[in-house]
Design a protein around this motif. Structure first.
Motif, PDB file in Angstrom:
ATOM      1  N   LEU A  25       0.834  -1.210   0.000  1.00 35.34           N
ATOM      2  CA  LEU A  25       0.000   0.000   0.000  1.00 35.34           C
ATOM      3  C   LEU A  25       0.863   1.251   0.000  1.00 35.34           C
ATOM      4  N   LEU A  26       1.885   1.215   0.858  1.00 32.26           N
ATOM      5  CA  LEU A  26       2.757   2.378   0.968  1.00 32.26           C
ATOM      6  C   LEU A  26       3.461   2.637  -0.356  1.00 32.26           C
ATOM      7  N   ALA A  27       3.911   1.538  -0.997  1.00 28.79           N
ATOM      8  CA  ALA A  27       4.634   1.698  -2.250  1.00 28.79           C
ATOM      9  C   ALA A  27       3.714   2.295  -3.304  1.00 28.79           C
ATOM     10  N   GLN A  28       2.454   1.801  -3.307  1.00 26.55           N
ATOM     11  CA  GLN A  28       1.501   2.342  -4.271  1.00 26.55           C
ATOM     12  C   GLN A  28       1.292   3.834  -4.033  1.00 26.55           C
ATOM     13  N   ALA A  29       1.262   4.180  -2.757  1.00 26.48           N
ATOM     14  CA  ALA A  29       0.966   5.569  -2.422  1.00 26.48           C
ATOM     15  C   ALA A  29       2.187   6.466  -2.605  1.00 26.48           C
ATOM     16  N   GLY A  30       3.317   5.878  -2.912  1.00 24.53           N
ATOM     17  CA  GLY A  30       4.508   6.692  -3.100  1.00 24.53           C
ATOM     18  C   GLY A  30       5.179   7.058  -1.790  1.00 24.53           C
ATOM     19  N   ALA A  31       4.753   6.437  -0.693  1.00 23.98           N
ATOM     20  CA  ALA A  31       5.353   6.772   0.590  1.00 23.98           C
ATOM     21  C   ALA A  31       6.532   5.856   0.878  1.00 23.98           C
ATOM     22  N   VAL A  32       7.295   6.224   1.867  1.00 22.65           N
ATOM     23  CA  VAL A  32       8.505   5.484   2.194  1.00 22.65           C
ATOM     24  C   VAL A  32       8.307   4.855   3.569  1.00 22.65           C
ATOM     25  N   PRO A  33       8.559   3.555   3.720  1.00 19.48           N
ATOM     26  CA  PRO A  33       8.342   2.963   5.039  1.00 19.48           C
ATOM     27  C   PRO A  33       9.414   3.385   6.029  1.00 19.48           C
ATOM     28  N   CYS A  34       9.027   3.448   7.286  1.00 21.87           N
ATOM     29  CA  CYS A  34       9.991   3.723   8.338  1.00 21.87           C
ATOM     30  C   CYS A  34      10.675   2.424   8.726  1.00 21.87           C
ATOM     31  N   PRO A  35      11.834   2.499   9.363  1.00 20.17           N
ATOM     32  CA  PRO A  35      12.461   1.293   9.898  1.00 20.17           C
ATOM     33  C   PRO A  35      11.464   0.554  10.787  1.00 20.17           C
ATOM     34  N   GLU A  36      11.527  -0.767  10.728  1.00 18.73           N
ATOM     35  CA  GLU A  36      10.567  -1.568  11.465  1.00 18.73           C
ATOM     36  C   GLU A  36      10.642  -1.268  12.960  1.00 18.73           C
ATOM     37  N   GLY A  37       9.491  -1.215  13.584  1.00 19.34           N
ATOM     38  CA  GLY A  37       9.454  -1.012  15.031  1.00 19.34           C
ATOM     39  C   GLY A  37       9.511   0.445  15.448  1.00 19.34           C
ATOM     40  N   CYS A  38       9.543   1.333  14.480  1.00 17.87           N
ATOM     41  CA  CYS A  38       9.702   2.760  14.789  1.00 17.87           C
ATOM     42  C   CYS A  38       8.644   3.257  15.752  1.00 17.87           C
ATOM     43  N   THR A  39       7.386   2.824  15.519  1.00 17.40           N
ATOM     44  CA  THR A  39       6.301   3.417  16.311  1.00 17.40           C
ATOM     45  C   THR A  39       6.225   2.861  17.732  1.00 17.40           C
ATOM     46  N   LEU A  40       7.108   1.868  18.058  1.00 14.58           N
ATOM     47  CA  LEU A  40       7.116   1.400  19.446  1.00 14.58           C
ATOM     48  C   LEU A  40       7.538   2.528  20.379  1.00 14.58           C
ATOM     49  N   GLN A  41       8.581   3.255  19.987  1.00 18.97           N
ATOM     50  CA  GLN A  41       9.089   4.325  20.852  1.00 18.97           C
ATOM     51  C   GLN A  41       9.022   5.700  20.195  1.00 18.97           C
ATOM     52  N   GLY A  42       8.861   5.712  18.881  1.00 20.67           N
ATOM     53  CA  GLY A  42       8.940   6.989  18.175  1.00 20.67           C
ATOM     54  C   GLY A  42       7.725   7.258  17.323  1.00 20.67           C
ATOM     55  N   THR A  43       7.882   8.209  16.423  1.00 16.21           N
ATOM     56  CA  THR A  43       6.817   8.574  15.503  1.00 16.21           C
ATOM     57  C   THR A  43       7.329   8.368  14.089  1.00 16.21           C
TER      58      THR A  43
END
Ligand SMILES: *[C@@H]1O[C@H](CO)[C@@H](O)[C@H](O)[C@H]1NC(C)=O
Ligand SMILES: *[C@@H]1O[C@H](CO)[C@@H](O)[C@H](O)[C@H]1NC(C)=O
Ligand SMILES: *[C@@H]1O[C@H](CO)[C@@H](O)[C@H](O)[C@H]1NC(C)=O
Ligand SMILES: *[C@@H]1O[C@H](CO)[C@@H](O)[C@H](O)[C@H]1NC(C)=O
Length: 628
Positions: A25-43
């Protein structure tokens, strides 16, 4: 395979399948994924694929807690006196309260997954483009300017020590952008691009340089505009001059707009003031005076309020005070000026303080009948107890209210005497060759104030005496509108019966709009080219009839509908008052909504998000937008 059995796979399988779908979905939308697990401690900034961490964490996905030593170092750089304060929730506040979509962790918004941004107001839409507060129904206002705000890494923005900001103008502006609907999420639709860095000290130039390098690499708009219509709010004493010292940065920022307190266009030989303001691009904004100081100096019972004549103490109503009033430091070196010798200060250290104006006025006029020039000012050392300190302030405020003219000189750089005088209703006497005052040339300071050339200081008394009572009366009546442009009423509350329509932030937006709409027009010609700006600077809505203008400008709660142009603006009967009043004259008046919240100075120095205009709102989207 039914959904049920699909979920019966192992947890790992499910997770990787879900991650795969998400990636797709992200690729279709042209977005870039964050490193895995980012949202555990970050945004996760889903637009940029950037993982933003709280102050005390590091690593691609914020997986590592900083060592005590590293934390101490980072916190020091950010302007904290200790790492304990730096990571304490109680000592830090978050922009817009993280929009109710995340946790505030010591000034950093850890946003709920799917939301991001320095205040969690962003999420990606189905087209892969960022949306603002999509779940709240945020819509940009119809009338410009449309302002895009760059999402900078937290180290350049929200990690900074907000509580230590004595001049929080840029942060307040960010909140007002959302509240007024001037903010847009898509830079392709913007008239202006805002770079939200703190510009307070010379060292902040580095942050700006870093921010510019960052946005030039990741976003197309700087290169597209060649830096035009990009702006910062720089509240340093000497404005652009503090960042220009690095020649490369000076060149790079040439087309950028600096919104500053400091409008100096000349190199001076008697001080270290170098030309800073660029007429074509820069805008002088009034100093933001904190609510506490406004109250102490008596602005909440100032002369500009329509009820002043009826409600002020009798002994204040007549202007029976000094012809010219000034109280404050004269000498840059803090010595008391002599009266018999020139130069009159003990040393020539900092002799260029105030451009030498305070010293000259004192030297030539200290003993003149009708002039009250108090070189000791309000000095804590002189006031051993808090009570006497407050008494000194009361006396100061009383002088602002009862004097005919108030001297408005500069200080170490920009001053704030001119604002204090105008807000109290005293005609400001501005002496500062080559320094543009707030909103000049859009606001004509000679209409409501008196500009005196430095060379004319010896005959200042003659100049003031030559002002006829009629002319003086005209200045006083114009002061009421000018003061509205110089006050941040939408933040601090109404204190002269004003609606907030023409306050300093609204004026800044109006100037930005007009500049974007007339890119080739020089500042001096902008009011002629833009009828709406012209009317606005006189506290009228373009097209409004005289009676309506008066009510619009004067009465909180009148709502303007329509967009000017050939058809007249319609003004409704009083709607529920939008901006609450902090004026002492409105206390107990049942027809006026007074502000209920008291500023909590420890938690959040400047009141509710986006100021008292939004006091009664549940969030910034619900904040009244009576004018757009
Ligand atoms: C903008 O121009 C600079 C060089 O002038 C270049 O390094 C940068 O990649 C360009 N940015 C974008 C987004 O194309
Ligand atoms: C400033 O703008 C002009 C065009 O208006 C452009 O030629 C120049 O390169 C720009 N300066 C910078 C530093 O981008
Ligand atoms: C001020 O001085 C600087 C450097 O000394 C010079 O580049 C600049 O042109 C001067 N500006 C004015 C307005 O004289
Ligand atoms: C900028 O504006 C001021 C005030 O109008 C004027 O005195 C000054 O000459 C202008 N400077 C330039 C470089 O145009």
């Amino acid at each position: 395979m039914s959904a049920r059995t699909w979920w019966r796979g192992t947890a790992n399988e499910a997770a990787s399948a879900a991650a795969g779908v998400l990636l797709l979905l992200l690729a279709q939308a042209g977005a870039v994924p964050c490193p895995e697990g980012c949202t555990l401690q970050g945004t996760c900034n889903e637009e940029l694929g950037r993982c933003d961490c709280p102050r005390d964490r590091t690593g691609p996905a914020c997986e590592t807690e900083l060592s005590a030593e590293a934390l101490e170092q980072r916190c020091q750089k950010l302007g904290f006196r200790s790492s304990a304060v730096c990571i304490s929730d109680g000592d830090n506040w978050c922009l817009n309260g993280c929009s109710g979509r995340g946790d505030c962790r010591a000034g950093f918004c850890k946003c709920d997954p799917g939301t991001f941004g320095s205040d969690c107001s962003l999420s990606l839409g189905p087209d892969g483009k960022p949306r603002l507060l999509a779940d709240r129904g945020y819509t940009p206002r119809a009338r410009g300017p449309r302002v895009y705000v760059y999402e900078l890494p937290p180290a350049m923005n929200t990690w900074r020590n907000a509580a230590a900001l004595d001049r929080p103008t840029a942060r307040l502006f960010l909140e007002r952008l959302t509240a007024t609907g001037a903010l847009v999420a898509d830079g392709d639709n913007a008239d202006w691009w805002f770079i939200p860095v703190t510009m307070r000290r010379a060292a902040d130039a580095k942050t700006l340089a870093g921010a510019l390098a960052y946005i030039r690499q990741r976003h197309p708009w700087w290169n597209q505009t060649r830096g035009h219509r990009h702006f910062v709010i720089a509240v340093s004493d000497l404005g652009r001059a503090e960042t220009d010292r690095k020649a490369a940065l000076g060149r790079l920022t040439h087309n950028m707009t600096f919104v500053t307190y400091w409008g100096n266009v000349r190199n001076r030989t008697d001080s270290d003031w170098v030309a800073s303001h660029r007429n074509a691009t820069d805008i002088v904004l009034p100093v933001f005076i904190s609510p506490g100081k406004l109250r102490r100096m008596g602005a909440y019972s100032g002369r500009n309020h329509p009820k002043y004549d009826a409600k002020a103490p009798r002994e204040q109503r007549e202007r029976n005070g000094p012809t010219l009033f000034f109280s404050g430091r004269i000498c840059g070196d803090h010595s008391l000026p002599r009266t018999d010798v020139w130069p009159s200060c003990a040393t020539d250290v900092a002799s260029g303080y105030s451009g030498g104006v305070r010293q000259l006025v004192h030297f030539h006029h200290w003993e003149r009948t009708g002039f009250y020039i108090n070189p000791t000012g309000i000095n804590k050392k002189q006031a051993p107890t808090l009570e006497t300190f407050n008494e000194l302030w009361t006396r100061y405020g009383n002088h602002l209210l009862t004097s005919k003219f108030c001297l408005a000189p500069l200080g170490g750089g920009h001053g704030q005497r001119q604002i204090q005088a105008a807000l109290a209703g005293c005609v400001p006497v501005v002496i500062s060759d080559g320094v543009l005052e707030s909103f000049e040339p859009y606001l004509d300071w000679n209409e409501f104030g008196v500009r005196v050339a430095e060379a004319d200081i010896p005959r200042l008394h003659e100049i003031l005496a030559a002002i006829s009572p009629e002319e003086y009366g005209r200045k006083v009546s114009r002061l009421r509108c000018a003061a509205q442009h110089l006050a941040f009423s939408t933040v601090t509350g109404s204190f002269m019966g004003e609606s907030g329509r023409f306050d300093a932030f609204e004026t800044l937006l109006e100037v930005l709009r007009a500049k974007a709409e007339h890119p080739g027009v020089a500042p001096e010609g902008l009011r002629r080219a833009d009828a709406r700006l012209d009317a606005f600077m006189e506290c009228r809505e373009e097209g409004a009839g005289e009676e309506e203008e008066k009510r619009l400008g004067n009465t909180p709660g009148f709502e303007a509908v329509g967009k000017g142009g050939p058809s007249p603006v319609v003004v409704h009967a009083p709607s529920p008052q939008r901006l609450c009043s902090v004026s002492t004259f409105d206390a107990g008046d049942l027809a006026v909504r007074t502000c209920s919240k008291v500023f909590d100075l420890s938690a959040r120095p400047y009141g509710p998000s986006a100021g008292l205009m939004c006091e009664a709102s549940t969030d910034l989207v619900a904040c009244p937008r009576p004018w757009s």
